[in-house]
Scaffold this motif. Structure first.
Motif: not given
Length: 259
Positions: A102, A119, A121-122, A191, A213, A215-217
């Motif tokens: 990440s 892309q 996310g969590k 993720d 998500p 959180q964005y990642g």
């Protein structure tokens, strides 16, 4: 005479200076040594998994072999953990780090990243019977919620920063899913890509809101800092891998449906 001696000394040093210049980038050094040092954890399907000593498989393992082939060199696998990854990179042991990594600003302070792969996310990964119980941060951030995470990565960091009231247990990233299915823990924050992959392997587990998500990642390959030539080469190789469909073919072997 002094000028002549000085000129002769500089002429004698020229091959050394020229050699130093040609090896200033990791690109030249990798080609010259004939091997690519790939740091990987081997514990993160579908990206990297150590199936036997020295034998890895996964999306990013196949892509590492593709990168090495483009340079006409062999792959030298460098085993790391999520805790030791940045230390190994900073120590110069990694030409590149691959395996579902990440992108974070903290990591960016010590390393560079190639262009973004995807892309992500969590999200929570839970037993399917508990999906409604663990939809929000407020529901997750409770002392009664037993969280389980691998040590040293961004999943553990998310728990510490967003779910400090939860009860956290650290585990390896191989047996963690069976522990979750066996009710040794309630939630794993991970993720979305990993959650979607693992729910296919463990029918009792379900990914919670993978398209929304917590959180964005983003995921990308990690590179040594301040080596522009090496980054430009890796970026162009990756661009061509996507443009020709090679990357998508590798991903499709591991993920039947891209989400």
């Amino acid at each position: 005479m002094k000028k002549i001696l000085t000129s002769l000394a500089l002429f004698a040093l020229f091959p050394v200076l020229a050699q130093a210049d040609t090896t200033s980038s990791r690109l030249e050094r990798v080609i010259q040594k004939g091997s690519l040092n790939v740091c990987t954890t081997g514990d993160y399907k579908p990206y990297t998994f150590l199936k036997a000593p020295g034998q890895y498989e996964g999306i990013d393992i196949a892509m590492a072999e593709s990168l090495a082939a483009s340079l006409d060199v062999k792959v030298n696998w460098v085993p790391v953990t999520w805790k030791s990854l940045m230390d190994e990179m900073s120590a110069g042991h990694c030409d590149i780090a691959m395996g579902g990594i990440s992108v974070t600003l903290k990591r960016q302070q010590k390393a560079w990243f190639a262009n973004v792969l995807d892309q992500d996310g969590k999200i929570p990964l839970v037993r399917c019977e508990d999906v409604r119980k663990y939809q929000t941060v407020a529901q997750l951030n409770q002392p009664t919620v037993r969280l389980i995470e691998p040590a040293g990565g961004t999943n553990e960091a998310f728990v510490h920063s967003h779910l400090p009231k939860g009860t956290l247990t650290l585990s390896d990233n191989v047996t963690i899913f069976q522990k979750l299915a066996d009710k040794e823990a309630d939630v794993m924050i991970t993720d979305a890509s990993e959650a979607l992959y693992q729910q296919k392997r463990y029918p009792k587990l379900c990914a919670v809101n993978p398209k929304k998500p917590l959180q964005y990642g983003e995921k990308a390959y990690m590179l040594p800092r301040d080596d522009l030539s090496w980054k430009m080469y890796v970026d162009q190789w990756l661009h061509l891998s996507k443009a020709t469909g090679e990357y998508q073919q590798v991903v499709s072997k591991w993920l039947a449906v891209k989400k």
